[in-house]
Motif scaffolding. Structure first.
Motif, PDB file in Angstrom:
ATOM      1  N   ARG A  28       0.812  -1.208   0.000  1.00 26.13           N
ATOM      2  CA  ARG A  28       0.000   0.000   0.000  1.00 26.13           C
ATOM      3  C   ARG A  28       0.852   1.269   0.000  1.00 26.13           C
ATOM      4  O   ARG A  28       0.343   2.346  -0.288  1.00 26.13           O
ATOM      5  CB  ARG A  28      -0.921   0.032   1.236  1.00 26.13           C
ATOM      6  CG  ARG A  28      -1.964  -1.077   1.272  1.00 26.13           C
ATOM      7  CD  ARG A  28      -2.953  -0.953   0.145  1.00 26.13           C
ATOM      8  NE  ARG A  28      -3.972  -1.994   0.183  1.00 26.13           N
ATOM      9  CZ  ARG A  28      -3.835  -3.194  -0.363  1.00 26.13           C
ATOM     10  NH1 ARG A  28      -2.691  -3.503  -0.979  1.00 26.13           N
ATOM     11  NH2 ARG A  28      -4.799  -4.080  -0.326  1.00 26.13           N
ATOM     12  N   GLU A  29       2.124   1.176   0.367  1.00 16.97           N
ATOM     13  CA  GLU A  29       2.978   2.356   0.470  1.00 16.97           C
ATOM     14  C   GLU A  29       4.266   2.165  -0.329  1.00 16.97           C
ATOM     15  O   GLU A  29       4.716   1.033  -0.543  1.00 16.97           O
ATOM     16  CB  GLU A  29       3.313   2.644   1.936  1.00 16.97           C
ATOM     17  CG  GLU A  29       2.097   2.948   2.790  1.00 16.97           C
ATOM     18  CD  GLU A  29       2.465   3.370   4.206  1.00 16.97           C
ATOM     19  OE1 GLU A  29       3.631   3.724   4.435  1.00 16.97           O
ATOM     20  OE2 GLU A  29       1.576   3.325   5.072  1.00 16.97           O
ATOM     21  N   ASN A  70      -3.147   6.233   6.776  1.00 18.08           N
ATOM     22  CA  ASN A  70      -3.323   7.359   5.875  1.00 18.08           C
ATOM     23  C   ASN A  70      -2.934   8.673   6.563  1.00 18.08           C
ATOM     24  O   ASN A  70      -2.654   8.703   7.766  1.00 18.08           O
ATOM     25  CB  ASN A  70      -4.750   7.415   5.328  1.00 18.08           C
ATOM     26  CG  ASN A  70      -5.794   7.557   6.430  1.00 18.08           C
ATOM     27  OD1 ASN A  70      -5.615   8.330   7.379  1.00 18.08           O
ATOM     28  ND2 ASN A  70      -6.906   6.828   6.307  1.00 18.08           N
ATOM     29  N   LYS A  71      -2.919   9.759   5.804  1.00 19.55           N
ATOM     30  CA  LYS A  71      -2.460  11.047   6.329  1.00 19.55           C
ATOM     31  C   LYS A  71      -3.302  11.522   7.504  1.00 19.55           C
ATOM     32  O   LYS A  71      -2.771  12.067   8.483  1.00 19.55           O
ATOM     33  CB  LYS A  71      -2.471  12.098   5.215  1.00 19.55           C
ATOM     34  CG  LYS A  71      -1.419  11.874   4.137  1.00 19.55           C
ATOM     35  CD  LYS A  71      -1.466  12.974   3.090  1.00 19.55           C
ATOM     36  CE  LYS A  71      -0.398  12.757   2.025  1.00 19.55           C
ATOM     37  NZ  LYS A  71      -0.436  13.816   0.969  1.00 19.55           N
ATOM     38  N   GLU A  72      -4.605  11.306   7.403  1.00 20.61           N
ATOM     39  CA  GLU A  72      -5.498  11.751   8.482  1.00 20.61           C
ATOM     40  C   GLU A  72      -5.194  10.999   9.779  1.00 20.61           C
ATOM     41  O   GLU A  72      -5.163  11.593  10.868  1.00 20.61           O
ATOM     42  CB  GLU A  72      -6.959  11.549   8.076  1.00 20.61           C
ATOM     43  CG  GLU A  72      -7.458  12.459   6.964  1.00 20.61           C
ATOM     44  CD  GLU A  72      -6.940  12.073   5.585  1.00 20.61           C
ATOM     45  OE1 GLU A  72      -6.477  10.909   5.433  1.00 20.61           O
ATOM     46  OE2 GLU A  72      -6.982  12.915   4.678  1.00 20.61           O
ATOM     47  N   GLU A  73      -4.974   9.707   9.670  1.00 13.99           N
ATOM     48  CA  GLU A  73      -4.660   8.906  10.855  1.00 13.99           C
ATOM     49  C   GLU A  73      -3.326   9.320  11.473  1.00 13.99           C
ATOM     50  O   GLU A  73      -3.197   9.411  12.698  1.00 13.99           O
ATOM     51  CB  GLU A  73      -4.630   7.418  10.488  1.00 13.99           C
ATOM     52  CG  GLU A  73      -5.996   6.835  10.169  1.00 13.99           C
ATOM     53  CD  GLU A  73      -5.923   5.416   9.648  1.00 13.99           C
ATOM     54  OE1 GLU A  73      -6.847   4.633   9.919  1.00 13.99           O
ATOM     55  OE2 GLU A  73      -4.921   5.088   8.970  1.00 13.99           O
ATOM     56  N   GLU A 115       3.416   7.919  12.859  1.00 14.17           N
ATOM     57  CA  GLU A 115       3.125   6.733  12.066  1.00 14.17           C
ATOM     58  C   GLU A 115       3.875   5.550  12.652  1.00 14.17           C
ATOM     59  O   GLU A 115       5.068   5.642  12.949  1.00 14.17           O
ATOM     60  CB  GLU A 115       3.544   6.919  10.607  1.00 14.17           C
ATOM     61  CG  GLU A 115       3.252   5.702   9.742  1.00 14.17           C
ATOM     62  CD  GLU A 115       3.671   5.873   8.291  1.00 14.17           C
ATOM     63  OE1 GLU A 115       3.344   5.000   7.476  1.00 14.17           O
ATOM     64  OE2 GLU A 115       4.341   6.892   7.987  1.00 14.17           O
ATOM     65  N   VAL A 116       3.177   4.455  12.822  1.00 11.76           N
ATOM     66  CA  VAL A 116       3.757   3.233  13.371  1.00 11.76           C
ATOM     67  C   VAL A 116       3.704   2.145  12.298  1.00 11.76           C
ATOM     68  O   VAL A 116       2.727   2.053  11.548  1.00 11.76           O
ATOM     69  CB  VAL A 116       2.991   2.772  14.633  1.00 11.76           C
ATOM     70  CG1 VAL A 116       3.444   1.393  15.082  1.00 11.76           C
ATOM     71  CG2 VAL A 116       3.193   3.791  15.759  1.00 11.76           C
TER      72      VAL A 116
END
Length: 227
Positions: free
Chosen positions: A50-51, A166-169, A176-177
């Motif tokens: 996904r990334e 995602n960016k919002e999370e 970010e983990v």
């Protein structure tokens, strides 16, 4: 920068060590299920995707060099030295639009020599390449290329779920983990005809990959929000 096959040696250890330290420091990378990963003999590793960082996260999350089939664009000027670094970790290019026989021969050779072959089974992290729409929480259909190799060589398969936020999370959690989950080994059912065995292995791998992906995402979000 064009692809040049690099021998696994001191440079591999340096690049892998540097990327592993970066991921642990930046994203608190943790891997669950390392005991499921065979430490000798051929194995095919099938991660979620996904990334953009997934190729190196996957490569540094196992304690063996993994030869990943990676899109040929990584070895162009657009990605600067990313392809070179991935090559140091064992990656080799494949043209996803027009796959060359040489790429598949390389994949078979990796397995024949008892090494780790890495394949992003969904093919791309995008569900729409033109609009660059990243796939969601559901694992998409897996390409049968890795299943053909696995069945031909009776090679075990391990699915790897790599978390994504995602960016919002990330903004809401403040960080970010990254969590990685490895599944137990999946083996070819040798009692089935080859084509049926391939479909069976594909189905079981997709199911295992979905479970690992869900677990990795849940663990990452719990850690990011509540720890």
């Amino acid at each position: 920068m064009s692809y040049q096959e690099a021998p696994i040696g001191p440079l591999y250890a340096l690049v892998r060590g540097s990327m592993l330290l970066y991921e642990k420091h930046k994203h608190d990378l943790r891997v669950k299920g390392l005991g499921n990963f065979p430490m000798r003999g051929a194995v095919i590793l099938v991660p979620s995707h996904r990334e953009a960082s997934d190729p190196w996260v996957a490569a540094v999350s196992v304690a063996r060099p993994a030869y990943f089939m990676s899109k040929k664009e990584l070895w162009t000027s657009r990605y600067k030295y990313f392809g070179f670094l991935m090559g140091m970790l064992g990656a080799f290019p494949i043209d996803r639009d027009n796959p060359q026989l040489s790429s598949f021969k390389k994949a078979h050779r990796v397995v024949e020599q008892g090494m780790v072959l890495g394949v992003f089974g969904e093919g791309s992290r995008y569900e729409d390449e033109t609009l660059k729409i990243v796939r969601g929480d559901q694992i998409g259909s897996l390409h049968d290329s890795f299943a053909r190799v696995a069945v031909k060589h009776c090679a075990p398969v391990v699915a790897m779920g790599i978390s994504t936020m995602n960016k919002e999370e990330i903004e809401e959690a403040g960080r970010e983990v990254k969590r990685v989950v490895l599944t137990p080994v999946l083996r070819t059912d040798s009692n089935l005809p080859n084509k049926v065995a391939q479909r069976d292995l594909l189905s079981r791998t997709q199911e295992a990959l979905q479970t690992a992906f869900d677990e990795a995402n849940e663990a990452a979000r719990i850690e990011a929000y509540y720890s």
